[in-house]
Design an enzyme around this catalytic site. Structure first.
Site, PDB file in Angstrom:
ATOM      1  N   SER A 164       0.784  -1.235   0.000  1.00 11.41           N
ATOM      2  CA  SER A 164       0.000   0.000   0.000  1.00 11.41           C
ATOM      3  C   SER A 164       0.815   1.284   0.000  1.00 11.41           C
ATOM      4  O   SER A 164       0.256   2.365  -0.160  1.00 11.41           O
ATOM      5  CB  SER A 164      -0.951   0.024   1.203  1.00 11.41           C
ATOM      6  OG  SER A 164      -2.095  -0.758   0.933  1.00 11.41           O
ATOM      7  N   LYS A 167       0.432   3.874  -2.738  1.00 16.24           N
ATOM      8  CA  LYS A 167      -0.550   4.958  -2.700  1.00 16.24           C
ATOM      9  C   LYS A 167       0.122   6.325  -2.652  1.00 16.24           C
ATOM     10  O   LYS A 167      -0.485   7.347  -3.042  1.00 16.24           O
ATOM     11  CB  LYS A 167      -1.499   4.790  -1.513  1.00 16.24           C
ATOM     12  CG  LYS A 167      -2.450   3.603  -1.620  1.00 16.24           C
ATOM     13  CD  LYS A 167      -3.385   3.540  -0.418  1.00 16.24           C
ATOM     14  CE  LYS A 167      -4.429   2.431  -0.535  1.00 16.24           C
ATOM     15  NZ  LYS A 167      -3.880   1.078  -0.331  1.00 16.24           N
ATOM     16  N   SER A 335      -5.566   4.059   4.324  1.00 16.11           N
ATOM     17  CA  SER A 335      -5.144   3.130   3.272  1.00 16.11           C
ATOM     18  C   SER A 335      -6.361   2.661   2.482  1.00 16.11           C
ATOM     19  O   SER A 335      -6.604   1.460   2.308  1.00 16.11           O
ATOM     20  CB  SER A 335      -4.400   1.926   3.858  1.00 16.11           C
ATOM     21  OG  SER A 335      -3.635   1.277   2.854  1.00 16.11           O
TER      22      SER A 335
END
Length: 498
Positions: A164, A167, A335
């Site tokens: 993640s 991102k 997230s």
């Protein structure tokens, strides 16, 4: 009229603040004066976070206070939520700035020479990176954001699966392409005779039932003004193309990617984290809209049908999402995979590319190339980091964060203000909760897949330097131990040498 929002109580935060303050009073003898000042600022941040929760999320006074603080320190100003915008949610008033202490007490004894700083970091980070919990060949990069100089690097240019933390790249690309004030529209269009109405998704995954109710009320009013009380209802999700299902398949961490959805396709009342999802978010949104139209006095007959609005249709209702700055913050703090995928597709749309996974990959890559950062080996297979085909280097992630702190790029500031705060918010709320010294001093994006653990963010060290860092680990076998090892690395940056 939008349905009333229930405000949670701020009282529980009093206990949090008192407990945390007690812990940090115990720690004061072990902290430098500057670090204790910074921790006190962090406590103010937690208290403000409680006030934000009571007032409503994301386009918040606290977020704007952080942006204002960053803007005040930048020679070119900061990213604001477009106070002159005639439509969409209005920005919240500024909360008191809680980060001022971070700019007033830097330790001028910091080593000025890059070689000296590098030697210091090698001594601090080298042993920690040998922790077997970090799997095989972990990579690490640390950059001084004030100078842009790399102070430490190990495996810096090795492409690795970021989970993640990708991102960070997705949100930087979206802000670069669209700007922090961009809002995603959801519209309702009526045919020339007002007998056919189409709900048109623009790609806002945060559209909620209150917004849908407002759209239905405005639509009903316009139809009744035309003497129409019965319609054919359509819905249009053609703004996005390609496969809707993420390669990981049906999953509680992400809905099918659609240009039209309500509350990220969630089938419960949650707004973050895993949840059961609709298999067809666009149809579910249209069904809910039809139900609300019925309550507003407009009959839709049989169920809604998929189809585009007629060429000569007119807009009868419109809703705008929160500013992109707020969406970026929410995507990073929680997230949020659905928002991240939407941001990749919005980036593709503005670039004239297909709004699908491949178009998002191309658009994100093109936008990041404008920042003159090392993209060799990078692959942005999706916007969320759920795809194991994503590849980035530690040098790229740390470099991206250094750019977000650059006064020449105020439009990127929401990335910094969106990073979770250690021990307090988002995906770091349950980490750094021991007396390790990192609580409140570290802001970072987490990343976790089976066998992959990553952490990338910023920290103010004992010398008053704002450092951007990226730590990537693969081949991990114990997620908890890997997270603890990553947290120790970031905490070591905060403590430094005295």
């Amino acid at each position: 009229m939008a349905e009333p929002v229930k405000r949670p109580s701020i009282k529980p935060f009093g206990k949090l603040i008192r407990a945390t303050l007690t812990d940090h009073l115990d720690l004061r003898n072990g902290l430098s004066n500057w670090q204790f000042t910074a921790v006190s600022a962090a406590l103010g941040l937690a208290l403000a976070a409680g006030a934000v929760l009571a007032a409503g999320p994301w386009d918040s006074g606290q977020r704007k206070a952080e942006l204002d603080w960053a803007a005040a320190r930048a020679r070119t100003g900061g990213a604001h939520h477009d106070p002159a915008a005639p439509d969409g949610p209005a920005p919240a008033p500024s909360a008191p700035a809680v980060l001022a202490a971070l700019g007033t007490a830097a330790d001028r004894s910091a080593p000025d020479a890059p070689d000296g700083a590098a030697a210091e970091l090698r001594a601090v980070l080298g042993p920690l990176l040998k922790d077997p919990a970090l799997g095989t060949r972990p990579s690490a990069v640390v950059i001084d954001t004030a100078t842009g100089k790399r102070l430490y690097g190990k495996g810096a240019d090795t492409p690795m699966t970021p989970a993640s933390t990708v991102k960070i790249a997705t949100t930087v690309a979206a802000l670069t392409a669209l700007g922090p004030d961009h809002r995603i529209p959801t519209t309702v269009r009526a045919s020339a005779d007002s007998r056919t109405v189409t709900l048109v998704g623009g790609g806002d995954p945060t559209l909620d039932r209150a917004a849908l109710r407002s759209l239905a009320a405005d639509t009903a009013r316009a139809l009744k003004d035309s003497g129409v009380h019965r319609i054919h209802l359509r819905y249009d999700a053609s703004g996005y193309s390609g496969p809707a299902l993420h390669p990981i398949g049906p999953n509680e961490n992400i809905a099918p990617v659609s240009a039209l959805m309500v509350n990220e396709g969630r089938l419960d009342d949650t707004t973050s984290g895993p949840a059961p999802r609709s298999g067809d978010p666009a149809r579910a949104a249209a069904d809910a809209f039809g139900e609300l139209l019925g309550k507003a006095g407009i009959t839709t007959g049989s169920g809604p049908a998929s189809g585009r609005a007629a060429a000569k249709s007119r807009a009868v209702a419109k809703h705008l999402s929160a500013p992109l700055s707020g969406l970026v913050e929410r995507a990073l703090t929680n997230s949020d995979n659905d928002i991240a995928e939407a941001l990749a597709r919005q980036t593709a749309l503005v670039a004239g590319r297909p709004a699908d996974f491949n178009g998002g990959r191309q658009a994100v890559t093109a936008q990041l190339s404008k920042l003159k950062l090392p993209l060799k080996g990078a692959n942005f297979a999706d916007g969320s980091g759920l795809n194991r085909q994503d590849k980035v280097t530690a040098a790229l992630l740390a470099g991206l964060l250094a750019r977000t702190a650059d006064p020449d790029h105020p439009e990127l500031r929401p990335v910094l203000s969106g990073l979770p705060v250690a021990g307090f918010s988002g995906t770091l709320s349950g980490r750094y909760t021991t007396k390790s010294g990192g609580t409140g001093l570290i802001r970072a994006k987490t990343g976790t897949l089976t066998g992959v653990n990553t952490l990338s963010g910023t920290v103010v060290d004992a010398h008053g330097r704002l450092l951007a860092f990226a730590f990537l680990a693969s081949g991990t076998t114990d997620p908890s131990a890997a997270q603890s090892a990553l947290d120790s690395l970031a905490t070591a940056l905060a403590a430094g040498k005295r």
